[in-house]
Design a protein around this motif. Structure first.
Motif, PDB file in Angstrom:
ATOM      1  N   SER A   1      51.633  12.605 112.170  1.00 41.92           N
ATOM      2  CA  SER A   1      52.420  11.565 112.831  1.00 41.92           C
ATOM      3  C   SER A   1      51.491  10.546 113.488  1.00 41.92           C
ATOM      4  O   SER A   1      50.477  10.925 114.086  1.00 41.92           O
ATOM      5  N   ILE A   2      51.835   9.274 113.368  1.00 49.68           N
ATOM      6  CA  ILE A   2      51.101   8.200 114.031  1.00 49.68           C
ATOM      7  C   ILE A   2      52.103   7.168 114.542  1.00 49.68           C
ATOM      8  O   ILE A   2      53.272   7.172 114.138  1.00 49.68           O
ATOM      9  N   SER A   3      51.637   6.265 115.400  1.00 45.50           N
ATOM     10  CA  SER A   3      52.454   5.152 115.880  1.00 45.50           C
ATOM     11  C   SER A   3      51.602   3.896 115.924  1.00 45.50           C
ATOM     12  O   SER A   3      50.385   3.954 116.144  1.00 45.50           O
ATOM     13  N   PHE A   4      52.250   2.754 115.723  1.00 46.43           N
ATOM     14  CA  PHE A   4      51.575   1.468 115.850  1.00 46.43           C
ATOM     15  C   PHE A   4      52.586   0.449 116.366  1.00 46.43           C
ATOM     16  O   PHE A   4      53.800   0.686 116.330  1.00 46.43           O
ATOM     17  N   THR A   5      52.087  -0.676 116.863  1.00 43.53           N
ATOM     18  CA  THR A   5      52.978  -1.709 117.386  1.00 43.53           C
ATOM     19  C   THR A   5      52.849  -2.982 116.544  1.00 43.53           C
ATOM     20  O   THR A   5      51.771  -3.297 116.029  1.00 43.53           O
ATOM     21  N   THR A   6      53.953  -3.684 116.439  1.00 42.91           N
ATOM     22  CA  THR A   6      53.977  -4.916 115.651  1.00 42.91           C
ATOM     23  C   THR A   6      53.600  -6.111 116.515  1.00 42.91           C
ATOM     24  O   THR A   6      53.598  -6.031 117.744  1.00 42.91           O
TER      25      THR A   6
END
Length: 380
Positions: free
Chosen positions: A290-295
């Protein structure tokens, strides 16, 4: 020692499983079979009828490659979608026997059975009594009478009883690849083969300012069965909108997810991959990921072109230009010379340019030549 004995016993079971089926002994075709040579995998799909003949689909990683069948005389035939069927291997050939493999209109090979009794060592195990086939480029007669040869393209392949292809070698470059993992007739070897893992993902965890029209790309340690990478095993979630739908495109090494619509600005996107993702032998992903990023926090305006009635219309594609206030109104006027030596003059009326039809000697120059021009104020 007990583990080694069990491992050998499984190999023997695999070989014996095909003893009653000589026709496909060295070229087994079972839906779900898979062979890995390093990262890449070749797998067998379903049986299908093509031109009134039964073939099995052969896939290169997740991409369909060609059809294959073994006839009653132990001959292997392959067919590509855009080509006629071609004789590939003669499994009952004698040592030294040769034939032509018509691969395509620009490639044909002499195939020779070199040996029926070679030993091949692989990560899966050691295979005895392997068939060794050599492939060498055969000349192609062109319509104009010339002959084409493909150089540095000879190769060899080894096939083991009950298993099929276990080794390849590019003869001119001595590049060797051997079987690293396999699933044949529901038997998977080796037992200690590493589970697939995600080696890279783009965007990366914590990355910011991702474009709103961006995609998500995954790289695995080995080729992944694309049918297992789906909405149940791969989830993309927007903090603002919830689930993000999209489609996958599978390349040899890349698995690219394209969202069906752009991300929202300043949004947190979470990507989750579950253990339901499998390789072609059925081995699941080693662990969830699992990973997260922001736009990016703004919307880029779309590129649009509008007609500007004040723009200068000229047929000059190269040449030279210079500026000078010809009419003394405080606005610099433009004079240019084209690649053909034609002089064009444009009067600047507060940012709107009008082309002068005639050119008078009152507009003075130090030099005019094809493609070159300079303006000077000679009387201050």
């Amino acid at each position: 020692m007990k583990r080694f004995g069990l491992y050998t016993f499984i190999l023997l079971l695999l070989l014996c499983a095909f003893s009653a089926h000589a026709a496909d002994n060295y070229f087994p075709l079972n839906t779900g079979d898979a062979r890995y040579f390093g990262y890449k995998a070749e797998s067998v799909g379903k049986k299908i009828l093509v031109n009134d003949k039964e073939y099995y689909e052969i896939f290169d990683c997740s991409r369909f490659s060609h059809y294959a069948r073994v006839d009653e005389n132990n001959n292997v035939y392959v067919k590509y979608p855009d080509r006629d069927e071609a004789l590939y291997l003669k499994l009952d050939a004698g040592c030294g026997e040769s034939w032509i493999y018509e691969h395509s209109s620009v490639r044909r090979d002499y195939v020779t059975l070199v040996s029926r009794s070679e030993s091949v060592e692989t990560d899966v195990g050691t295979f005895e009594n392997c068939l060794h086939f050599s492939f060498s480029s055969a000349p192609i007669q062109n319509e104009d009478g010339s002959v084409t040869y493909i150089v540095d393209a000879d190769y060899s392949r080894w096939y083991a009883p009950g298993v099929g292809l276990v080794k390849t070698r590019a003869d001119d470059w001595n590049t060797v690849k051997t079987l690293t993992k396999m699933k044949i007739n529901d038997i998977t070897l080796p037992e200690n083969a590493p589970a697939p893992v995600i080696t890279r993902i783009k965007p990366s965890d914590g990355q910011a300012d991702i474009p709103l029209d961006g995609e998500i790309t995954l790289w695995f340690s080995c080729a992944i069965n694309g049918t297992t990478l789906n909405a149940d095993t791969f989830r993309v979630t927007s903090e603002k909108e919830g689930s993000v739908n999209g489609t996958f495109i599978f390349n040899t090494y890349e698995n690219i997810f394209y969202p069906e619509k752009d991300f929202l600005p300043d949004d947190l996107i979470t990507v989750t991959v579950t253990e339901g993702v499998e390789d072609f032998t059925g081995m699941p992903l080693q662990e969830p990921f699992s990973i997260s990023f922001t736009t990016q926090n703004y919307i880029e305006p779309p590129l649009q072109f509008e007609e500007d009635s004040t723009a200068i219309a000229s047929n000059a594609t190269c040449g030279h230009f210079d500026w000078c206030d010809t009419d003394n109104d405080g606005d610099p006027d433009l004079t240019l010379v084209t690649q053909d030596g034609e002089v064009q003059h444009f009067i600047n009326n507060n940012g709107s340019f009008t082309k002068e039809t005639f050119f008078t000697t009152d507009m003075s120059f130090s030099s005019i030549g094809p493609g070159f021009l300079w303006r000077i104020d000679y009387n201050n």
